[in-house]
Design a protein around this motif. Structure first.
Motif, PDB file in Angstrom:
ATOM      1  N   GLN A 274      47.235 -63.927 -40.396  1.00 26.01           N
ATOM      2  CA  GLN A 274      46.333 -63.665 -40.704  1.00 26.01           C
ATOM      3  C   GLN A 274      45.184 -63.915 -41.814  1.00 26.01           C
ATOM      4  OE1 GLN A 274      46.615 -59.305 -41.043  1.00 26.01           O
ATOM      5  NE2 GLN A 274      47.937 -58.943 -38.974  1.00 26.01           N
ATOM      6  N   VAL A 275      45.748 -64.380 -43.229  1.00 33.64           N
ATOM      7  CA  VAL A 275      45.056 -65.007 -44.201  1.00 33.64           C
ATOM      8  C   VAL A 275      44.310 -66.309 -43.278  1.00 33.64           C
ATOM      9  CG1 VAL A 275      44.969 -65.615 -46.356  1.00 33.64           C
ATOM     10  CG2 VAL A 275      45.969 -63.548 -45.640  1.00 33.64           C
ATOM     11  N   ILE A 276      45.791 -66.978 -43.255  1.00 33.19           N
ATOM     12  CA  ILE A 276      45.480 -68.511 -42.681  1.00 33.19           C
ATOM     13  C   ILE A 276      44.095 -68.382 -41.718  1.00 33.19           C
ATOM     14  CG2 ILE A 276      46.263 -70.920 -41.663  1.00 33.19           C
ATOM     15  CD1 ILE A 276      49.053 -70.102 -43.590  1.00 33.19           C
ATOM     16  N   SER A 277      44.351 -68.055 -40.826  1.00 30.77           N
ATOM     17  CA  SER A 277      43.338 -68.147 -39.900  1.00 30.77           C
ATOM     18  C   SER A 277      41.914 -67.784 -39.899  1.00 30.77           C
ATOM     19  CB  SER A 277      44.356 -67.257 -38.320  1.00 30.77           C
ATOM     20  OG  SER A 277      44.338 -66.092 -38.259  1.00 30.77           O
ATOM     21  N   HIS A 278      42.318 -66.746 -40.600  1.00 30.28           N
ATOM     22  CA  HIS A 278      40.541 -65.830 -41.292  1.00 30.28           C
ATOM     23  C   HIS A 278      39.583 -66.209 -41.582  1.00 30.28           C
ATOM     24  CE1 HIS A 278      38.173 -62.294 -42.063  1.00 30.28           C
ATOM     25  NE2 HIS A 278      39.253 -62.003 -41.734  1.00 30.28           N
ATOM     26  N   PRO A 279      38.793 -66.505 -40.959  1.00 28.57           N
ATOM     27  CA  PRO A 279      37.428 -67.487 -41.567  1.00 28.57           C
ATOM     28  C   PRO A 279      36.556 -67.491 -42.723  1.00 28.57           C
ATOM     29  CG  PRO A 279      36.278 -65.610 -39.692  1.00 28.57           C
ATOM     30  CD  PRO A 279      37.953 -65.975 -40.071  1.00 28.57           C
ATOM     31  N   LEU A 280      37.076 -65.971 -43.098  1.00 27.55           N
ATOM     32  CA  LEU A 280      36.160 -65.883 -44.559  1.00 27.55           C
ATOM     33  C   LEU A 280      37.551 -65.937 -45.669  1.00 27.55           C
ATOM     34  CD1 LEU A 280      34.273 -62.482 -44.014  1.00 27.55           C
ATOM     35  CD2 LEU A 280      33.336 -64.965 -44.217  1.00 27.55           C
TER      36      LEU A 280
ATOM     37  N   ASN B 255      37.957 -59.126 -43.466  1.00 36.20           N
ATOM     38  CA  ASN B 255      37.071 -57.871 -43.219  1.00 36.20           C
ATOM     39  C   ASN B 255      36.007 -57.505 -43.391  1.00 36.20           C
ATOM     40  OD1 ASN B 255      39.655 -58.764 -41.705  1.00 36.20           O
ATOM     41  ND2 ASN B 255      40.675 -56.957 -42.400  1.00 36.20           N
ATOM     42  N   ALA B 256      36.477 -56.770 -44.988  1.00 38.44           N
ATOM     43  CA  ALA B 256      34.840 -56.261 -44.581  1.00 38.44           C
ATOM     44  C   ALA B 256      33.369 -57.048 -45.029  1.00 38.44           C
ATOM     45  CB  ALA B 256      34.625 -55.599 -46.212  1.00 38.44           C
ATOM     46  N   GLY B 257      33.727 -58.147 -45.241  1.00 38.31           N
ATOM     47  CA  GLY B 257      32.613 -59.408 -44.831  1.00 38.31           C
ATOM     48  C   GLY B 257      32.426 -60.489 -45.972  1.00 38.31           C
ATOM     49  N   ALA B 258      33.286 -60.196 -47.298  1.00 40.76           N
ATOM     50  CA  ALA B 258      33.300 -60.806 -48.087  1.00 40.76           C
ATOM     51  C   ALA B 258      34.418 -62.838 -48.105  1.00 40.76           C
ATOM     52  CB  ALA B 258      33.812 -60.521 -49.316  1.00 40.76           C
ATOM     53  N   ARG B 259      33.668 -62.988 -49.401  1.00 40.86           N
ATOM     54  CA  ARG B 259      34.093 -65.480 -48.593  1.00 40.86           C
ATOM     55  C   ARG B 259      34.568 -64.465 -50.090  1.00 40.86           C
ATOM     56  NH1 ARG B 259      32.174 -68.017 -45.278  1.00 40.86           N
ATOM     57  NH2 ARG B 259      30.549 -68.002 -44.260  1.00 40.86           N
ATOM     58  N   VAL B 260      36.826 -65.629 -49.750  1.00 42.38           N
ATOM     59  CA  VAL B 260      37.760 -64.724 -50.544  1.00 42.38           C
ATOM     60  C   VAL B 260      38.562 -66.074 -50.875  1.00 42.38           C
ATOM     61  CG1 VAL B 260      39.715 -63.590 -50.709  1.00 42.38           C
ATOM     62  CG2 VAL B 260      38.242 -62.220 -49.571  1.00 42.38           C
ATOM     63  N   VAL B 261      38.757 -66.427 -52.149  1.00 42.71           N
ATOM     64  CA  VAL B 261      39.383 -67.375 -52.776  1.00 42.71           C
ATOM     65  C   VAL B 261      40.635 -66.696 -52.948  1.00 42.71           C
ATOM     66  CG1 VAL B 261      40.095 -69.824 -53.718  1.00 42.71           C
ATOM     67  CG2 VAL B 261      37.697 -68.858 -53.128  1.00 42.71           C
ATOM     68  N   LEU B 262      42.042 -67.405 -52.038  1.00 45.05           N
ATOM     69  CA  LEU B 262      43.337 -67.033 -52.556  1.00 45.05           C
ATOM     70  C   LEU B 262      43.886 -68.101 -52.892  1.00 45.05           C
ATOM     71  CD1 LEU B 262      45.787 -64.743 -52.466  1.00 45.05           C
ATOM     72  CD2 LEU B 262      46.194 -65.176 -50.105  1.00 45.05           C
TER      73      LEU B 262
END
Length: 533
Positions: free
Chosen positions: A75-81, A28-35
């Motif tokens: 929310q996680v699965i649908s988040h574009p980042l 949400n802050a703008g970073a790209r994340v791999v979970l």
């Protein structure tokens, strides 16, 4: 052949409550994340938690963990980042910051700029004769069987451990239809929230404090268990043995933070018993002694899921900020999340974290009443303090709040349209009912995570009183049905008649049952069973 390394901005290891919130906050802050999560579905412990959460609205209080898991996972699965990889096990955290990952037989490597470790905790066990018999489980395994797969581990269980997990799982086993012989606790008092213990005591489950398991009985599988009493030095007292015919023994004796990856990364660890074992040193931003490596949730120290979510969000916020993201609203958001976390730790329940790391926990001192009701049954003095005056009882229905312990929880203060409870200045305040404002509507009953709110109406009829109580078992009774009224110790004390059963989708599987009981027992009946006395 040299393996290719993929460079990523932030890697979050663990898809439980802390990991999900860390990933969302950073993205949400703008970073790209791999979970990365080794399970085949996201949610961690949340997918097993059918009970309602404590805390405040910001902590998702009064919501069930399974519902929170569904919402956060969506929310996680649908988040574009966010790229969420399930079934992905991180097997190595190397000195150069590279992560080794295995997923469905494929091995690959990631080089994140920042890493958030939210690997959770593992269950501790207990040594006793025959502790390797089939039929002996950890509480987490039992929750997985019952709440995820709908499988009962047996017919009759002995629970070892009266902390929150042990008592909550006991209640869930009762809901699933198992018989619980007893709860055994080595300490002289229960570690669970009193309201959790009160629920299982009303359901007839005894709690033996200052007791432990002596041995499991059986040949090929569990056929029984023997417990015995402990003295003031924690030593067993011969001659105090009690035998139980059970086919299941459930161990809920604590959790240990999973810090193996942090150790591989070179993070400095220290042993802190109050936090569950070895935990990483970290600063107020949840950054460990290795720059760029953050920690959150039970891997940082075993707490409640609400605290894990707040820590995860803070770690995600700080990790993203360190990469230059979210700077515009960073300070306000940091203060908001830190305040939410501090409020969860601000009361006497959070005092066990005081020996943790300076600067991470508030240093507030509470005067804590020593509870004489070590097994979940309130003292007469406790009950007298919560009983409305006779002149108010004579006017009609009124709420009785049987919550005696300062814990971080305030849904009842928001539930009443007349503000008869609260508002609280502190989340740990013990609910006090303003009897002049309360009209006994009962809207607060289903909002209480501890099921500690009841409505009593002594004006119902000449000989009967009406008791409205929360009920979370199936099948629900029918209106007009005769049941057995039960007291706080789980004892049948009278015949009672079901006047009404209220259940709506908004009540989220907590029904309110209206019971007509003998007027003289209105202050005793707090549960019922669908059998004749």
């Amino acid at each position: 052949m040299q393996q290719e390394i993929s460079f990523v901005e932030i890697a979050v290891i663990g898809g439980g409550p802390a990991g999900l919130c860390a990933a969302l906050e950073a993205a949400n802050a703008g970073a790209r994340v791999v979970l990365l999560d080794r399970q085949d579905r996201l949610g961690g412990q949340l997918i097993k938690q059918t009970h309602r959460f404590f805390g405040s609205r910001s902590h998702r209080a009064s919501e069930r963990g399974i519902n929170i898991a569904t919402e956060l996972t969506g929310q996680v699965i649908s988040h574009p980042l966010i790229e969420a990889l399930t079934g992905a096990t991180v097997f190595g955290f190397y000195e150069d910051g590279v992560l080794g990952v295995e997923q469905e037989g494929r091995v690959f490597y990631l080089k994140p700029s920042r890493v958030i470790v939210a690997t959770g905790a593992s269950e501790k066990t207990l040594a006793f004769p025959n502790n390797d018999l089939p039929g002996i489980y950890g509480a987490g395994a039992v929750q997985t069987l019952v709440n995820v797969y709908g499988i009962l581990p047996g017919k009759r269980v002995l629970m070892v451990g009266a902390g929150n997990i042990g008592v909550i799982v006991t209640y869930q086993l009762l809901q699933a239809g198992m018989e619980v012989a007893a709860i055994v606790e080595a300490a002289p008092g229960i570690g669970a929230y009193w309201v959790h213990a009160a629920k299982v005591r009303r359901a007839g489950v005894p709690i033996y404090t200052s007791h432990t398991i002596k041995r499991a009985c059986g040949g090929r599988e569990v056929e029984g268990a023997v417990i015995w009493q402990l003295d003031e030095q924690g030593q067993p007292v011969p001659g105090t043995e009690k035998d139980f015919a059970v086919d299941t023994i459930c161990l809920s004796v604590g959790l240990s933070p999973l810090v193996e990856l942090l150790a591989q990364a070179g993070c400095r660890l220290a042993y802190v018993p109050q936090l569950g074992g070895h935990v990483p040193l970290r600063d107020a931003n949840l950054q460990t002694t290795v720059p760029g490596v953050y920690v959150a949730g039970d891997a940082a120290g075993v707490e409640e899921a609400s605290a894990a979510m707040m820590e995860g969000a803070l770690a995600g916020l700080h990790a993203a900020y360190s990469l230059g993201y979210g700077r515009a609203g960073y300070e306000a958001r940091r203060r908001e999340l830190q305040h939410q976390l501090d409020s969860l730790r601000s009361g006497p329940v959070g005092k066990r974290f005081a020996p943790g790391w300076p600067g991470c926990w508030p240093a507030r001192v509470w005067e804590v009443k020593v509870m004489l009701a070590v097994d979940g049954i309130p003292t007469p003095e406790d009950l007298a303090a919560k009983t409305p005056p006779p002149e108010r009882l004579a006017k009609g229905p009124v709420v009785i709040a049987e919550c005696f312990q300062p814990i971080p929880c305030d849904p009842c203060s928001h539930a009443c349209p007349r503000q008869a409870i609260g508002p609280f200045e502190d989340i740990n305040e013990i609910p006090q009912v303003d009897y002049n404002k309360c009209n006994g509507c009962g809207q607060c009953i289903t909002r209480c995570p501890g099921l500690a709110l009841f409505v009593v109406d002594l004006t119902y009829s000449e000989k009967e009183a009406l008791v409205k109580l929360p009920y979370e078992f199936l099948p629900l009774p029918a209106e007009g049905q005769e049941v057995a009224g039960v007291n706080r110790a789980g004892e049948k004390v009278c015949r009672a008649r079901v006047v009404k059963v209220v259940t709506t989708e908004k009540m989220d599987k907590t029904a309110v049952v209206w019971l007509a009981v003998p007027k003289e027992l209105a202050m005793e009946v707090r549960h019922f069973v669908i059998t004749h006395v």
